[in-house]
Every structure is written in C-alpha cells, then in structure tokens.
Design an enzyme around this catalytic site. Sequence first.
Site, PDB file in Angstrom:
ATOM      1  N   ARG A  49       0.956  -1.161   0.093  1.00 50.97           N
ATOM      2  CA  ARG A  49       0.251   0.059  -0.464  1.00 50.97           C
ATOM      3  C   ARG A  49       0.799   1.192   0.154  1.00 50.97           C
ATOM      4  O   ARG A  49       1.011   1.819   1.062  1.00 50.97           O
ATOM      5  CB  ARG A  49      -1.420   0.112   1.439  1.00 50.97           C
ATOM      6  CG  ARG A  49      -1.911  -1.517   1.131  1.00 50.97           C
ATOM      7  CD  ARG A  49      -2.659  -1.378   2.316  1.00 50.97           C
ATOM      8  NE  ARG A  49      -1.950  -1.469   3.962  1.00 50.97           N
ATOM      9  CZ  ARG A  49      -2.581  -1.164   5.013  1.00 50.97           C
ATOM     10  NH1 ARG A  49      -3.807  -0.459   5.054  1.00 50.97           N
ATOM     11  NH2 ARG A  49      -1.534  -1.439   5.931  1.00 50.97           N
ATOM     12  N   LYS A 107       9.812 -17.235   9.560  1.00 48.30           N
ATOM     13  CA  LYS A 107       9.198 -18.282   9.906  1.00 48.30           C
ATOM     14  C   LYS A 107       8.826 -20.054   9.117  1.00 48.30           C
ATOM     15  O   LYS A 107       9.355 -20.978   9.364  1.00 48.30           O
ATOM     16  CB  LYS A 107       8.541 -18.966  11.292  1.00 48.30           C
ATOM     17  CG  LYS A 107       7.510 -18.016  11.740  1.00 48.30           C
ATOM     18  CD  LYS A 107       6.500 -18.116  13.369  1.00 48.30           C
ATOM     19  CE  LYS A 107       5.624 -17.120  13.324  1.00 48.30           C
ATOM     20  NZ  LYS A 107       6.216 -16.051  12.519  1.00 48.30           N
ATOM     21  N   GLY A 136      11.648 -13.900  18.839  1.00 49.90           N
ATOM     22  CA  GLY A 136      11.603 -12.159  18.956  1.00 49.90           C
ATOM     23  C   GLY A 136      13.191 -11.550  19.120  1.00 49.90           C
ATOM     24  O   GLY A 136      13.762 -11.785  18.268  1.00 49.90           O
ATOM     25  N   GLY A 189      -4.965  -6.799  22.537  1.00 48.42           N
ATOM     26  CA  GLY A 189      -3.929  -7.582  20.653  1.00 48.42           C
ATOM     27  C   GLY A 189      -2.715  -7.954  20.716  1.00 48.42           C
ATOM     28  O   GLY A 189      -1.731  -7.944  20.106  1.00 48.42           O
ATOM     29  N   LYS A 207       8.426 -22.804  13.902  1.00 46.30           N
ATOM     30  CA  LYS A 207      10.109 -22.261  14.362  1.00 46.30           C
ATOM     31  C   LYS A 207      10.554 -24.182  15.772  1.00 46.30           C
ATOM     32  O   LYS A 207      12.092 -23.947  15.361  1.00 46.30           O
ATOM     33  CB  LYS A 207       9.220 -21.288  16.372  1.00 46.30           C
ATOM     34  CG  LYS A 207       9.113 -20.545  15.909  1.00 46.30           C
ATOM     35  CD  LYS A 207       7.906 -19.510  17.042  1.00 46.30           C
ATOM     36  CE  LYS A 207       8.276 -18.264  16.478  1.00 46.30           C
ATOM     37  NZ  LYS A 207       6.889 -17.459  17.620  1.00 46.30           N
TER      38      LYS A 207
END
Length: 430
Positions: A49, A107, A136, A189, A207
């Site tokens: 976008r 991953k 992470g 979230g 993973k």
Amino acid sequence: MMRTRPLKVALLGCGVVGSEVARIMTTHADDLAARIGAPVELAGVAVRRPDKVREGIDPALITTDATALVKRGDLDIVVEVIGGIEPARTLITTAFEHGASVVSANKALLAQDGAALHAAAEEHGKDLYYEAAVAGAIPLIRPLRESLAGDKVNRVLGIVNGTTNFILDKMDSTGAGYQEALDEATALGYAEADPTADVEGFDAAAKAAILAGIAFHTRVRLDDVHREGMTEVTAADFASAKEMGCTIKLLAICERAEDGRSVTARVHPAMIPLSHPLASVRGAYNAVFVESDASGQLMFYGPGAGGSPTASAVLGDLVAVGRNRLGGTTGPGESAYAALPVSPMGEVVTRYHISLDVADKPGVLAQVATVFAEHGVSIDTVRQQGKDGEASLVVVTHRASDAALGGTVEALRKLDTVRGVASIMRVEGE
C-alpha cells in the site's frame, strides 16, 4: 577505519516489524555505522500500500515493485519481513542472484524451504541470517549454531508463542475458560483476529522445525513436526495439573533419541512441574530451555514477538551480515551433516495424564488397569471420584511410547464401563 561508501539495504515489507527496522536504522545510524564499519543506507522499501503514511521514511524510497527492487544489483543486504511463502521465497532467491545477502524473519518459509534457501545463498556466496524467525528478541539461533557449535545438544524445550502462553497463563491464574482468555488476548492485541496459526500450533511448529534443524545438524521440515493445538485445554485440565503440582504450557520439544540415532520434533500442550523454570514464564513472554552434554542446562528468556523486539533481532543480523560483507566473507550456513532421521510421534516416550469418565461401580478400576497392562503402559498413580452412578478416573502413567498410549486409549474407549476419554495430556520437564 570507517568505509565511506554506505552499505545499501532494501526492506521488503513495512508493517509493524519493518517500520521499526527502518526507524532504528535512522535513529541509531551512527552506532550501527560504528559497529559495522560503514554507514548503512536505506535504499528502498517495497510495500503493498504505497499511499499509507510512513513516518520517518522518504516517500521516494517506497515502491510496490519488490522484484525490481531486489534486482537492482547495487544492494548489499535485503531485509525480508513480509512473511508467507510466496512471493518471499522468489524475492529472497532473486536477491541472492543479484548480489545481496538476506536477513529474514520468515519462520514459515524457513521451516518449509530452509535447505533450498541455504543452498541458494551458498551458491552465490551470500549470507542468510534469520535470528528474528524464532522467539523475537531472544538470542537463540546464533547461540545454537555458534556458541554451542562445539557441544552436543540433546534437547530443546520451549515456549515459543506469546499468544498461547498469555491465554494459558490467564486460564491458570484466573480460572478462566479458553474462550474467555482468548477474547482478552484479542482485546489486548496479543491475538490476531484469526488466531488459528497460534492456538493450533502452526506458528510454534515452524519454529520447532528451525530449532531442531540447527540443534541437531539435521534437516527438519515443518511436515516432520508433530503438531497439536490447545483449543481443547479446559479449566478442569488446569485443576488436575494443580493437584499434581504442575501447570500447562504449549511446548515446542525437539529431542535427540537416547541412542543418538534419530530426533523428534513436536508441539503440543503439556503439563510441567511448577519447579521447572518454564512454569514461571508468564504473560506473552517466550522462553527456551536447552540441554546439552557440556553446557548442561541453559535457558533463554524474553519478549518473543512485537515490532521492537523482532526488529532488534533483525538489526543484530544486519550488523553481523554487514561486517561479513565488508570482510569479504560469509557467516555460518546450513549445518546438516548429521542427517539424522526424524522419528514419528509414535516413538516418542514420555509420561501421560489421562482423565476418564466411567461408570461408578465395582470392578471398573480393575478393567482399566488391565487395559493399560495389556498395552505395556505402567500406571504411576490413580485418582477416582464418584457420585450418583458417574465417576471420573485420573490415571498418570510412567514413561511409555506415544504409540502404546494411543493403543491403550483406543482400547479404553471400547470398554462398556468407560463413558468417554475426557482429556489426554503429556507430562514433560521431569
């Protein structure tokens, strides 16, 4: 001495992680240059976008033509954070072909096609780094393939998905049901609108494949990983776990067989003792427990997802690859010399917690015990509660193969006195 010509970096994807990578490259530009030995220049950003406002990024760098970007021929490093299989796979191989090394957080792609990507990188003399693909910000891949390169890793046991750990931790600490805990994770979230990849174990399985391949110097693909989700875990399971001094976690488990001739990789919910370090990992955090011959037991802990933590891992790889680029060398590639077979789940040996709904009458326990004995599964403890003709029977076994346990459960379901198998949970970490 600082090289004046900058290293040119292209960014594929500019979402939560990509935008953080770009921001850190800008705000920490001087530090990155000092650590690498040359300035780092953001040379292009491929997005879907182009009209979206991206603070801190020169609009002139934005393009929707990712293929043209990686074909430029003057790039030093391509950072891929778009995810998925295609077009990421083609873009990465194209980047190698046109002279760039690659840093990826993908991953799913690495679990499916890691061997082919490593081969392409080696063919063109380029680096493929992917610390951000697992856990992470937690340094894990580099310690496994570099710091522990002289050791023999026997087991990797970990919580590698923050969403599932948040949900299970909430169920454990508050007594909430699965759906209630998932709704809270979504509101905060931690969970996507479609949480399937997390709660059904697909994310953790990818993973696990990557970790097993590195730990055991063996090619392990996503299809080799046994996977079970956690949607069937109930408050009753947590109550049973507490009675055993345990909690429940969704674990990725990669193991070398006792004879050293094969490996296994699996993802599933499991009970672990409260005394185990992984039991205290709360909220959306990740932790991985590594067991090796010389080092013994090591634990890696920290935030396993999110824009800033994942970007931290990406930038760590960027520094390493940049240094290699300046030195005219490459870092460690694929190490699959051991080529150990990946055993099926049926050969995995562990303990089990089985909850049965049975008729509350004499002889039931004897019938159940006979079935376990006939299938070679030894019983450790039995707990029975009954009322008004109904009863629950909780059996905890000694170590047995998954195949033997499966045969046992199938036979139990055929008994007239067994109304149903309420739950089956593996017991790990003892």
